[in-house]
Design a protein around this motif. Structure first.
Motif, mmCIF file in Angstrom:
data_model
loop_
_atom_site.group_PDB
_atom_site.id
_atom_site.type_symbol
_atom_site.label_atom_id
_atom_site.label_comp_id
_atom_site.label_asym_id
_atom_site.label_seq_id
_atom_site.Cartn_x
_atom_site.Cartn_y
_atom_site.Cartn_z
ATOM 1 N N ARG A 1 7.247 -19.492 -16.588
ATOM 2 C CA ARG A 1 7.199 -18.467 -15.552
ATOM 3 C C ARG A 1 5.876 -17.723 -15.681
ATOM 4 N N LYS A 2 5.180 -17.575 -14.581
ATOM 5 C CA LYS A 2 3.870 -16.919 -14.565
ATOM 6 C C LYS A 2 3.977 -15.689 -13.666
ATOM 7 N N THR A 3 3.552 -14.538 -14.164
ATOM 8 C CA THR A 3 3.591 -13.315 -13.356
ATOM 9 C C THR A 3 2.223 -12.654 -13.342
ATOM 10 N N TYR A 4 2.006 -11.858 -12.314
ATOM 11 C CA TYR A 4 0.759 -11.098 -12.167
ATOM 12 C C TYR A 4 1.116 -9.752 -11.547
ATOM 13 N N HIS A 5 0.529 -8.682 -12.058
ATOM 14 C CA HIS A 5 0.743 -7.362 -11.478
ATOM 15 C C HIS A 5 -0.462 -6.480 -11.758
ATOM 16 N N ARG A 6 -1.049 -5.959 -10.697
ATOM 17 C CA ARG A 6 -2.183 -5.036 -10.824
ATOM 18 C C ARG A 6 -2.040 -3.944 -9.789
ATOM 19 N N ARG A 7 -2.543 -2.757 -10.121
ATOM 20 C CA ARG A 7 -2.593 -1.629 -9.189
ATOM 21 C C ARG A 7 -4.034 -1.177 -9.088
ATOM 22 N N PHE A 8 -4.439 -0.865 -7.872
ATOM 23 C CA PHE A 8 -5.792 -0.383 -7.616
ATOM 24 C C PHE A 8 -5.697 0.932 -6.853
ATOM 25 N N ARG A 9 -6.342 1.967 -7.355
ATOM 26 C CA ARG A 9 -6.349 3.276 -6.691
ATOM 27 C C ARG A 9 -7.684 3.424 -5.966
ATOM 28 N N PHE A 10 -7.632 3.959 -4.742
ATOM 29 C CA PHE A 10 -8.823 4.087 -3.926
ATOM 30 C C PHE A 10 -9.175 5.556 -3.689
ATOM 31 N N PRO A 11 -10.477 5.892 -3.748
ATOM 32 C CA PRO A 11 -10.907 7.292 -3.648
ATOM 33 C C PRO A 11 -11.021 7.827 -2.228
ATOM 34 N N LYS A 12 -10.894 7.005 -1.234
ATOM 35 C CA LYS A 12 -11.029 7.445 0.157
ATOM 36 C C LYS A 12 -9.775 7.093 0.930
ATOM 37 N N ASN A 13 -9.581 7.787 2.048
ATOM 38 C CA ASN A 13 -8.429 7.474 2.898
ATOM 39 C C ASN A 13 -8.651 6.130 3.584
ATOM 40 N N VAL A 14 -7.663 5.275 3.491
ATOM 41 C CA VAL A 14 -7.720 3.943 4.068
ATOM 42 C C VAL A 14 -6.819 3.921 5.289
ATOM 43 N N ASP A 15 -7.258 3.224 6.325
ATOM 44 C CA ASP A 15 -6.471 3.072 7.546
ATOM 45 C C ASP A 15 -5.345 2.075 7.268
ATOM 46 N N TRP B 1 0.854 -1.181 0.000
ATOM 47 C CA TRP B 1 0.000 0.000 0.000
ATOM 48 C C TRP B 1 0.889 1.229 0.000
ATOM 49 N N ASP B 2 0.634 2.158 -0.917
ATOM 50 C CA ASP B 2 1.425 3.372 -0.978
ATOM 51 C C ASP B 2 0.552 4.537 -1.418
ATOM 52 N N GLU B 3 0.206 5.409 -0.463
ATOM 53 C CA GLU B 3 -0.532 6.646 -0.717
ATOM 54 C C GLU B 3 -1.744 6.470 -1.629
ATOM 55 N N GLY B 4 -2.644 5.588 -1.231
ATOM 56 C CA GLY B 4 -3.898 5.408 -1.960
ATOM 57 C C GLY B 4 -3.856 4.399 -3.081
ATOM 58 N N VAL B 5 -2.730 3.730 -3.266
ATOM 59 C CA VAL B 5 -2.608 2.735 -4.327
ATOM 60 C C VAL B 5 -2.240 1.387 -3.714
ATOM 61 N N LEU B 6 -3.058 0.378 -4.014
ATOM 62 C CA LEU B 6 -2.787 -0.988 -3.594
ATOM 63 C C LEU B 6 -2.101 -1.688 -4.757
ATOM 64 N N ASN B 7 -0.953 -2.277 -4.495
ATOM 65 C CA ASN B 7 -0.173 -2.954 -5.515
ATOM 66 C C ASN B 7 -0.148 -4.446 -5.199
ATOM 67 N N ILE B 8 -0.538 -5.272 -6.171
ATOM 68 C CA ILE B 8 -0.517 -6.721 -6.000
ATOM 69 C C ILE B 8 0.385 -7.300 -7.085
ATOM 70 N N ALA B 9 1.388 -8.056 -6.668
ATOM 71 C CA ALA B 9 2.313 -8.679 -7.614
ATOM 72 C C ALA B 9 2.551 -10.123 -7.188
ATOM 73 N N ALA B 10 2.779 -10.979 -8.178
ATOM 74 C CA ALA B 10 3.069 -12.381 -7.890
ATOM 75 C C ALA B 10 3.920 -12.951 -9.017
ATOM 76 N N GLU B 11 4.742 -13.928 -8.654
ATOM 77 C CA GLU B 11 5.581 -14.592 -9.646
ATOM 78 C C GLU B 11 5.717 -16.060 -9.269
ATOM 79 N N HIS B 12 5.475 -16.922 -10.249
ATOM 80 C CA HIS B 12 5.568 -18.373 -10.039
ATOM 81 C C HIS B 12 6.454 -18.952 -11.137
ATOM 82 N N GLU B 13 7.437 -19.736 -10.732
ATOM 83 C CA GLU B 13 8.321 -20.361 -11.700
ATOM 84 C C GLU B 13 8.166 -21.871 -11.624
ATOM 85 N N ASP B 14 7.798 -22.471 -12.747
ATOM 86 C CA ASP B 14 7.658 -23.919 -12.844
ATOM 87 C C ASP B 14 8.901 -24.448 -13.563
#
Length: 123
Positions: A75-89, A56-69
């Motif tokens: 190799r499988k990777t995942y990366h998404r960012r989600f921005r939120f409109p309200k202040n999160v605790d 979590w960084d200043e209103g942005v949730l970052n999700i990343a993953a990496e799997h190596e078979d």
């Protein structure tokens, strides 16, 4: 023969060609707000929780993953960012991974809406 002018999904109507190849959005998550918190569920099959990073960084949730078979040389990777409109605790954010679904709960701070300015729409 004229070139198609409609959306890609209509180009192949009536054929066996899968129109899903031309879809641009990913529907691998669900996000809703309930009981003063955001709940984000992300489909992440094939990953182990140890292979994931949630930050979590200043209103942005970052999700990343990496799997190596190594057996298959894949190799499988995942990366998404989600921005939120309200202040999160920040201190109360939780994440849980179960049966291929990552669920992140982001409690909203009381009275915590991000500040902004209304923009006049000109006609």
């Amino acid at each position: 023969m004229a070139l198609p002018t409609g959306p890609a999904s209509s180009w192949f109507q009536g054929t066996d060609f899968p129109s899903r190849l031309f879809e641009t959005g990913r529907n691998d998550y669900e996000l809703y707000e309930a009981d003063d918190e955001f709940v984000l569920s992300v489909e992440m099959p094939g990953f182990d929780s140890e292979e994931m990073t949630v930050s979590w960084d200043e209103g942005v949730l970052n999700i990343a993953a990496e799997h190596e078979d190594e057996k298959r040389g894949q190799r499988k990777t995942y990366h998404r960012r989600f921005r939120f409109p309200k202040n999160v605790d920040d201190d109360e954010i939780t994440a849980q991974y179960n049966n291929g679904i990552l669920e992140v709960r982001l409690p909203v701070m009381t009275g915590g809406t991000t500040r902004g300015t209304e923009i006049e729409i000109q006609s």
